[in-house]
Enzyme design. Structure first.
Site, mmCIF file in Angstrom:
data_model
loop_
_atom_site.group_PDB
_atom_site.id
_atom_site.type_symbol
_atom_site.label_atom_id
_atom_site.label_comp_id
_atom_site.label_asym_id
_atom_site.label_seq_id
_atom_site.Cartn_x
_atom_site.Cartn_y
_atom_site.Cartn_z
ATOM 1 N N LYS A 49 0.752 -1.052 -0.029
ATOM 2 C CA LYS A 49 0.154 -0.046 -0.133
ATOM 3 C C LYS A 49 0.812 1.200 -0.176
ATOM 4 C CE LYS A 49 -3.544 -2.460 3.142
ATOM 5 N NZ LYS A 49 -3.903 -2.487 4.188
ATOM 6 N N ASP A 109 14.553 -0.336 1.163
ATOM 7 C CA ASP A 109 15.367 -0.573 2.370
ATOM 8 C C ASP A 109 16.209 -1.476 2.338
ATOM 9 O OD1 ASP A 109 15.530 -0.977 5.433
ATOM 10 O OD2 ASP A 109 13.686 -0.190 5.742
ATOM 11 N N PHE A 159 12.891 6.168 11.541
ATOM 12 C CA PHE A 159 11.287 5.593 11.265
ATOM 13 C C PHE A 159 10.537 6.567 10.830
ATOM 14 C CE2 PHE A 159 8.737 1.831 12.792
ATOM 15 C CZ PHE A 159 7.751 2.207 11.935
ATOM 16 N N ASP A 166 3.386 3.656 6.573
ATOM 17 C CA ASP A 166 2.845 3.805 7.742
ATOM 18 C C ASP A 166 3.663 3.465 9.036
ATOM 19 O OD1 ASP A 166 3.291 1.100 6.649
ATOM 20 O OD2 ASP A 166 1.840 0.332 8.214
HETATM 21 C C1 PRP Z 1 7.663 -1.556 2.444
HETATM 22 C C2 PRP Z 1 8.029 -1.092 1.235
HETATM 23 C C3 PRP Z 1 8.485 -2.043 0.406
HETATM 24 C C4 PRP Z 1 9.473 -2.823 1.295
HETATM 25 C C5 PRP Z 1 10.936 -2.171 1.163
HETATM 26 O O1 PRP Z 1 6.272 -2.301 2.410
HETATM 27 O O2 PRP Z 1 6.715 -0.566 0.580
HETATM 28 O O3 PRP Z 1 7.694 -2.860 -0.388
HETATM 29 O O4 PRP Z 1 8.866 -2.248 2.789
HETATM 30 O O5 PRP Z 1 11.877 -3.040 2.165
HETATM 31 P P1 PRP Z 1 12.911 -3.920 1.700
HETATM 32 O O6 PRP Z 1 13.651 -2.864 0.819
HETATM 33 O O7 PRP Z 1 13.694 -3.969 2.993
HETATM 34 O O8 PRP Z 1 12.537 -5.101 0.996
HETATM 35 P P2 PRP Z 1 5.797 -2.736 3.508
HETATM 36 O O9 PRP Z 1 5.850 -4.223 3.546
HETATM 37 O O10 PRP Z 1 5.821 -1.916 4.896
HETATM 38 O O11 PRP Z 1 4.283 -2.598 3.060
HETATM 39 P P3 PRP Z 1 3.179 -1.538 2.811
HETATM 40 O O12 PRP Z 1 3.989 -0.970 1.623
HETATM 41 O O13 PRP Z 1 1.972 -2.003 2.763
HETATM 42 O O14 PRP Z 1 3.378 -0.715 4.014
#
Ligand code: PRP
Length: 188
Positions: A49, A109, A159, A166
């Site tokens: 999302k 990330d 953070f 979120d």
């Molecule tokens: C977050 C972001 C990426 C991922 C990045 O998604 O949107 O998809 O984490 O992290 P990484 O580089 O360590 O793999 P999240 O799982 O928080 O879902 P969301 O977008 O629904 O908040």
């Protein structure tokens, strides 16, 4: 739009990227993508999302006959220890064979999610795949050779919430990006 004195802003320690800075970058990025994809009709994929707010602003700055797709994914494992395998919760509605694909994320990330996703879409026969992210946390990268093609802001390892991002599903609607007060997550 809510202003930065709003109630939900009380949970931030500071604003890291303002809505004006975001809007300027999104406009610039839209121009860049328009230029780089002249004569093409890329498929833009919003990763739900977190990417949703950025995506809807970005597509309106691109002067090309793009199409839009939405994908929801989740990483297996805990937040601190991802397995590197991504589960598809909602898949694309159309196939991407021979298409120019642009993946739009809110944040890179560790890079694990995008690395997996890119591999998966390559396997489906996309003609090209580029990655767009609003935020990049280079200090957290665990995947060595992930190429992020367009990135708006490099940020420190804090953070952050807002503009799609979120904490526990909340704060996505903040128009700015801010650092969440530890008071909020230390309560747990
Ligand atoms: C977050 C972001 C990426 C991922 C990045 O998604 O949107 O998809 O984490 O992290 P990484 O580089 O360590 O793999 P999240 O799982 O928080 O879902 P969301 O977008 O629904 O908040």
């Amino acid at each position: 739009m809510i202003d930065a004195n709003g109630t939900i802003y009380q949970d931030l320690t500071k604003i890291l990227v303002t809505r004006e800075e975001i809007a300027a970058k999104v406009k610039e990025l839209g121009r860049l993508i328009t230029r780089d994809y002249q004569g093409k009709s890329p498929v833009m994929i919003c990763i739900l999302k977190g990417g949703a707010v950025f995506f809807t602003d970005l597509v309106r700055e691109i002067d090309l006959p793009i199409t839009m797709e939405f994908m929801a994914i989740s990483s297996y494992g805990s937040a601190t220890k991802t397995s590197g395998v991504v589960k598809v919760i909602k898949d694309l509605d159309n196939d991407i064979l021979n298409k120019d694909v642009i993946i739009v994320e809110d944040i890179v990330d560790s890079g694990v999610t995008l690395n997996y996703l890119k591999g998966m879409l390559e396997h489906r026969g996309a003609a090209s795949i580029r990655i767009v992210t609003l935020l990049d946390k280079p200090a957290r990268r665990r995947v060595e050779n992930l190429k992020v093609d367009y990135s708006c802001f490099n940020i420190p390892d804090e953070f952050v919430v807002g503009y799609g991002l979120d904490y526990d599903q909340t704060y996505r609607n903040l128009p700015d990006i801010g650092v969440l007060s530890p008071k909020v997550y230390e309560k747990e």
